[in-house]
Write an enzyme that holds these catalytic residues in place. Structure first.
Site, PDB file in Angstrom:
ATOM      1  N   HIS A  24     -73.839  55.060  54.128  1.00 25.60           N
ATOM      2  CA  HIS A  24     -75.007  55.262  54.980  1.00 25.60           C
ATOM      3  C   HIS A  24     -75.287  56.725  55.283  1.00 25.60           C
ATOM      4  CE1 HIS A  24     -77.951  54.291  58.034  1.00 25.60           C
ATOM      5  NE2 HIS A  24     -77.261  54.912  58.963  1.00 25.60           N
ATOM      6  N   HIS A  26     -72.218  52.168  56.853  1.00 29.37           N
ATOM      7  CA  HIS A  26     -72.846  51.402  57.948  1.00 29.37           C
ATOM      8  C   HIS A  26     -72.332  49.978  57.856  1.00 29.37           C
ATOM      9  CE1 HIS A  26     -75.814  49.631  60.592  1.00 29.37           C
ATOM     10  NE2 HIS A  26     -76.269  50.832  60.892  1.00 29.37           N
ATOM     11  N   GLU A  60     -76.558  51.449  70.977  1.00 28.41           N
ATOM     12  CA  GLU A  60     -75.904  51.301  69.670  1.00 28.41           C
ATOM     13  C   GLU A  60     -74.403  51.541  69.834  1.00 28.41           C
ATOM     14  OE1 GLU A  60     -79.392  52.379  66.496  1.00 28.41           O
ATOM     15  OE2 GLU A  60     -78.224  54.061  67.226  1.00 28.41           O
ATOM     16  N   ARG A  89     -69.935  59.981  62.396  1.00 30.91           N
ATOM     17  CA  ARG A  89     -71.135  60.262  63.192  1.00 30.91           C
ATOM     18  C   ARG A  89     -71.406  59.142  64.202  1.00 30.91           C
ATOM     19  NH1 ARG A  89     -76.785  58.903  62.543  1.00 30.91           N
ATOM     20  NH2 ARG A  89     -76.227  57.742  60.677  1.00 30.91           N
TER      21      ARG A  89
HETATM   22  P1  FAD Z   1     -84.082  63.754  54.532  1.00 27.94           P
HETATM   23  O1  FAD Z   1     -84.943  63.122  55.535  1.00 27.94           O
HETATM   24  O2  FAD Z   1     -83.241  62.865  53.691  1.00 27.94           O
HETATM   25  O3  FAD Z   1     -85.033  64.622  53.621  1.00 27.94           O
HETATM   26  C1  FAD Z   1     -84.528  65.264  52.474  1.00 27.94           C
HETATM   27  C2  FAD Z   1     -85.662  66.024  51.842  1.00 27.94           C
HETATM   28  O4  FAD Z   1     -85.152  66.846  50.798  1.00 27.94           O
HETATM   29  C3  FAD Z   1     -86.710  65.129  51.182  1.00 27.94           C
HETATM   30  O5  FAD Z   1     -87.974  65.672  51.403  1.00 27.94           O
HETATM   31  C4  FAD Z   1     -86.366  65.219  49.707  1.00 27.94           C
HETATM   32  O6  FAD Z   1     -87.486  65.027  48.868  1.00 27.94           O
HETATM   33  C5  FAD Z   1     -85.889  66.649  49.632  1.00 27.94           C
HETATM   34  N1  FAD Z   1     -85.016  66.929  48.492  1.00 27.94           N
HETATM   35  C6  FAD Z   1     -83.840  66.381  48.161  1.00 27.94           C
HETATM   36  N2  FAD Z   1     -83.384  66.908  47.017  1.00 27.94           N
HETATM   37  C7  FAD Z   1     -84.296  67.814  46.622  1.00 27.94           C
HETATM   38  C8  FAD Z   1     -84.428  68.656  45.504  1.00 27.94           C
HETATM   39  N3  FAD Z   1     -83.504  68.724  44.530  1.00 27.94           N
HETATM   40  N4  FAD Z   1     -85.535  69.424  45.401  1.00 27.94           N
HETATM   41  C9  FAD Z   1     -86.517  69.389  46.345  1.00 27.94           C
HETATM   42  N5  FAD Z   1     -86.444  68.609  47.427  1.00 27.94           N
HETATM   43  C10 FAD Z   1     -85.346  67.825  47.547  1.00 27.94           C
HETATM   44  N6  FAD Z   1     -80.314  58.673  61.900  1.00 27.94           N
HETATM   45  C11 FAD Z   1     -80.586  58.610  63.213  1.00 27.94           C
HETATM   46  O7  FAD Z   1     -80.356  59.574  63.945  1.00 27.94           O
HETATM   47  N7  FAD Z   1     -81.138  57.466  63.726  1.00 27.94           N
HETATM   48  C12 FAD Z   1     -81.407  56.376  62.968  1.00 27.94           C
HETATM   49  O8  FAD Z   1     -81.914  55.390  63.469  1.00 27.94           O
HETATM   50  C13 FAD Z   1     -81.104  56.425  61.592  1.00 27.94           C
HETATM   51  N8  FAD Z   1     -81.329  55.354  60.795  1.00 27.94           N
HETATM   52  C14 FAD Z   1     -81.132  55.470  59.450  1.00 27.94           C
HETATM   53  C15 FAD Z   1     -81.459  54.410  58.619  1.00 27.94           C
HETATM   54  C16 FAD Z   1     -81.319  54.527  57.240  1.00 27.94           C
HETATM   55  C17 FAD Z   1     -81.688  53.380  56.347  1.00 27.94           C
HETATM   56  C18 FAD Z   1     -80.798  55.727  56.688  1.00 27.94           C
HETATM   57  C19 FAD Z   1     -80.621  55.883  55.207  1.00 27.94           C
HETATM   58  C20 FAD Z   1     -80.447  56.777  57.516  1.00 27.94           C
HETATM   59  C21 FAD Z   1     -80.611  56.657  58.898  1.00 27.94           C
HETATM   60  N9  FAD Z   1     -80.298  57.718  59.755  1.00 27.94           N
HETATM   61  C22 FAD Z   1     -80.567  57.626  61.078  1.00 27.94           C
HETATM   62  C23 FAD Z   1     -79.872  59.010  59.216  1.00 27.94           C
HETATM   63  C24 FAD Z   1     -81.074  59.949  59.187  1.00 27.94           C
HETATM   64  O9  FAD Z   1     -82.228  59.230  58.807  1.00 27.94           O
HETATM   65  C25 FAD Z   1     -80.878  61.089  58.201  1.00 27.94           C
HETATM   66  O10 FAD Z   1     -79.618  61.657  58.358  1.00 27.94           O
HETATM   67  C26 FAD Z   1     -81.914  62.169  58.433  1.00 27.94           C
HETATM   68  O11 FAD Z   1     -83.204  61.622  58.379  1.00 27.94           O
HETATM   69  C27 FAD Z   1     -81.785  63.263  57.392  1.00 27.94           C
HETATM   70  O12 FAD Z   1     -82.880  64.121  57.518  1.00 27.94           O
HETATM   71  P2  FAD Z   1     -82.955  65.418  56.606  1.00 27.94           P
HETATM   72  O13 FAD Z   1     -84.176  66.129  57.013  1.00 27.94           O
HETATM   73  O14 FAD Z   1     -81.662  66.141  56.660  1.00 27.94           O
HETATM   74  O15 FAD Z   1     -83.095  64.852  55.131  1.00 27.94           O
HETATM   75  C1  SIN Z   2     -79.198  52.081  62.719  1.00 33.62           C
HETATM   76  O1  SIN Z   2     -80.320  51.856  63.150  1.00 33.62           O
HETATM   77  O2  SIN Z   2     -78.268  51.281  62.754  1.00 33.62           O
HETATM   78  C2  SIN Z   2     -78.946  53.400  62.098  1.00 33.62           C
HETATM   79  C3  SIN Z   2     -78.773  54.391  63.169  1.00 33.62           C
HETATM   80  C4  SIN Z   2     -78.134  55.604  62.609  1.00 33.62           C
HETATM   81  O3  SIN Z   2     -77.786  55.653  61.439  1.00 33.62           O
HETATM   82  O4  SIN Z   2     -77.948  56.539  63.394  1.00 33.62           O
END
Ligand code: FAD
Ligand code: SIN
Length: 543
Positions: free
Chosen positions: A361, A252, A128, A396
């Site tokens: 993103h 993104h 990437e 990032r």
């Molecule tokens: P999340 O997975 O967002 O989880 C948040 C949690 O908090 C959820 O359970 C939600 O219900 C809960 N929550 C939120 N507000 C409240 C509230 N008020 N009360 C109770 N619960 C709440 N990163 C990579 O490293 N590689 C990738 O390939 C990649 N691809 C991506 C593709 C997309 C489309 C997106 C949007 C992001 C991508 N990212 C990627 C970024 C990555 O997915 C996220 O940064 C990461 O998953 C965040 O994880 P987290 O556990 O911090 O939060």
């Molecule tokens: C992607 O697959 O392009 C997202 C990867 C990332 O957000 O880290």
């Protein structure tokens, strides 16, 4: 759902909260569940999630997880790539801490059954933007879904973890909510709206971990799921924690342009495997004019700005991302989810280009934490996208985010276990007082304000900024703030109202931070200060 049992080797002190839990985790994504699984070795854990347990960004992640696994790759190279993408704003000690733990994080996931792609028995590594080596482990183009499923399965099978979906947390419980008011910033849990019953519950425990994800939905166009409304960042800020680098919102480069499907990401791995960006008017690749060496694989901020510039200069609606020069079988096997989704929309990526635009993103800023995942507030740890750990700096590096969730979820859990016996027992806490509010009279106010915030954030606080536009946004935020607080003080809370209040809070933090940064660095690009200052400095906001 789990049964409740007393862990055989449970620590003896402090006392549990009234519901019998030692630790409350807000969020069931990669960060929250990583923390829960380690804590559950000794403690009883309650995980709260807004909506379903899979509603966060984790399940949506496409590309994969960055880790040094190839013999020709080194930690030093991954560290250097992360710091280059982050425009030097990263904290080196955090970058080293995370990157050196990547291989063991991948091992743990394999142990949980995540079926990473392999070629001839070896883990397949894709590439990437910003990475000098192939180092992204992945499960086709739907890595997040596989990771979320494996973590959830492990959590569901663990008798010391209780999973409670359908809880929208409203505010952290601190010394201000103790029956004998202490006013201290010590965190004792959280008030949460039960989204089924409409009642507000009081969840109390000696330790709380915030893992609530990012604030992407503060923008009109975002790849993030509907619930990414920055709730945890806003809650921690209101409770007195500092937040840092909120101006660093990542866009993104390649979100599908489609009038019906607004937030479908086309993974960066498409460019990693040879996809080219083309100006549909001229039919020419344009990255040569912006970053001739790295072309389509330059860091995200550079590619997103290049696309934004082409769109504005040529009056386009989108640019093209084209991988149709690669063999159709290669495209289908590497990107089965995207290929299938696009076919359903009448686009065949094996024979023609995909229309794409940049979209918000990732939230690089957030609640300030140290290597032990502690926040400023005693009793509150934080991990994942809601934090600013120092890993990402001003931008990032792709696929470093899931990795940060695993490493800091683990770090939070280990720190809580290490200091467990020194934590105080929770005092009696006042229940939520809804005696002075009534049912909402005009829900249209919420919809109107929500739409307005997201529009002006997109138009005034987007990829290219000016002081004048930021001041306009700041003015709008001040006006809306009064209206939202009046509404919040008068009417019964709903999920929409909670989210609007938090979106507004995050918008304010983003704009305040952006106005304080008098330079262009990474994701913060302003026409009024086009150069970077000699010394990188975090924008730390103090409540
Ligand atoms: P999340 O997975 O967002 O989880 C948040 C949690 O908090 C959820 O359970 C939600 O219900 C809960 N929550 C939120 N507000 C409240 C509230 N008020 N009360 C109770 N619960 C709440 N990163 C990579 O490293 N590689 C990738 O390939 C990649 N691809 C991506 C593709 C997309 C489309 C997106 C949007 C992001 C991508 N990212 C990627 C970024 C990555 O997915 C996220 O940064 C990461 O998953 C965040 O994880 P987290 O556990 O911090 O939060
Ligand atoms: C992607 O697959 O392009 C997202 C990867 C990332 O957000 O880290």
């Amino acid at each position: 759902m789990t049964t409740q049992q007393t862990p055989s080797n449970a620590a003896s002190s402090p006392a549990r909260g009234p519901s019998g839990h030692d630790v409350i985790i807000i969020g069931s994504g990669a960060a929250g569940l990583s923390a829960a699984l380690v804590l559950a070795e000794r403690l009883r854990v309650l995980v709260l999630a807004k909506g379903t347990l899979e509603s966060g960004s984790t399940a949506w992640a496409h590309g994969g997880i960055a880790a040094v696994l190839d013999a020709g790759d080194t930690f030093q190279d991954h560290i250097r790539d992360t710091m280059i993408a982050g425009a030097g704003l990263n904290r080196r000690e955090t970058v080293e801490f995370v990157i050196e733990r990547a291989p063991e994080s991948i091992e743990r996931l394999i142990g949980m059954g995540v079926p990473f792609n392999r070629e001839e028995g070896e883990i397949h590594l894709t590439r990437e933007g910003g990475h000098s080596h192939r180092r992204i482990v992945h499960v086709n183009d739907a890595t997040g879904w596989a990771v979320q499923a494996a973590l959830l399965k492990a959590a569901e099978e663990n008798p010391n973890i209780t999973l409670l979906p359908g809880r929208a947390c409203i505010d952290l419980i601190t010394g201000r909510h103790e029956e004998k008011y202490s006013g201290s910033g010590r965190v004792w849990g959280v008030y949460a709206l039960n989204q089924d019953t409409g009642e507000v519950e009081t969840h109390v425990a000696p330790a709380t971990v915030m893992a609530s994800g990012g604030a992407g939905r503060v923008y009109q166009f975002s790849t993030a799921p509907r619930g990414a409304t920055g709730d945890g960042i806003a809650m921690a800020w209101r409770a007195g924690a500092r937040v840092s680098n909120m101006e660093m919102m990542q866009f993104h480069p390649t979100c599908l342009y489609n009038l019906d499907v607004k937030n479908f990401l086309i993974t960066e791995a498409v460019r990693g495997e040879g996809g080219r960006l083309i100006n549909p008017r001229s039919g020419q690749r344009f990255m040569e004019a912006y970053d001739p060496e790295r072309m389509e694989l330059a860091p995200r901020d550079i590619v997103a700005r290049a696309i934004d510039s082409e769109i504005k200069r040529f009056g386009l609606d989108y640019v093209h991302l084209d991988i149709s020069h690669m063999p159709p079988e290669f495209v289908k096997t590497h990107f089965p989810t995207i290929h299938e989704k696009l076919l359903g929309l009448g686009i065949d990526m094996t024979t023609g280009p995909i229309p794409v635009v940049p979209a918000q993103h990732y939230t690089c800023g957030g609640v300030l934490i140290g290597l032990d995942a502690r926040t400023d507030l005693p009793g509150l740890w934080a991990a994942g996208e809601c934090t600013e750990s120092g890993l990402h700096g001003a931008n990032r590096l792709a696929s470093n985010s899931l990795l940060e969730c695993f490493v800091f979820g683990d770090a939070a859990a280990r720190d809580i276990l290490a200091c467990w016996d020194d934590l105080d027992s929770p005092p009696p806490i006042r229940d939520w007082d809804a005696s002075r509010v009534t049912e909402a009279d005009e829900e249209v106010v919420i919809k109107q304000n929500w739409t307005e915030i997201r529009r002006f954030m997109w138009n005034y606080v987007g990829i290219v900024r000016t002081t004048k536009r930021l001041e306009r946004a700041s003015h709008r935020i001040a006006l809306l703030g009064q209206e939202i607080e009046d509404y919040y003080g008068s009417f019964r809370v709903t999920t929409d109202l909670i989210e609007l209040r938090n979106l507004h809070q995050c918008a304010e933090l983003i704009v305040d931070a952006a106005l304080k940064r008098h330079e262009s660095r990474g994701l913060h690009y302003t026409l009024d200060y086009p150069e970077a200052l000699p010394e990188p400095r975090d924008t730390v906001l103090v409540p």
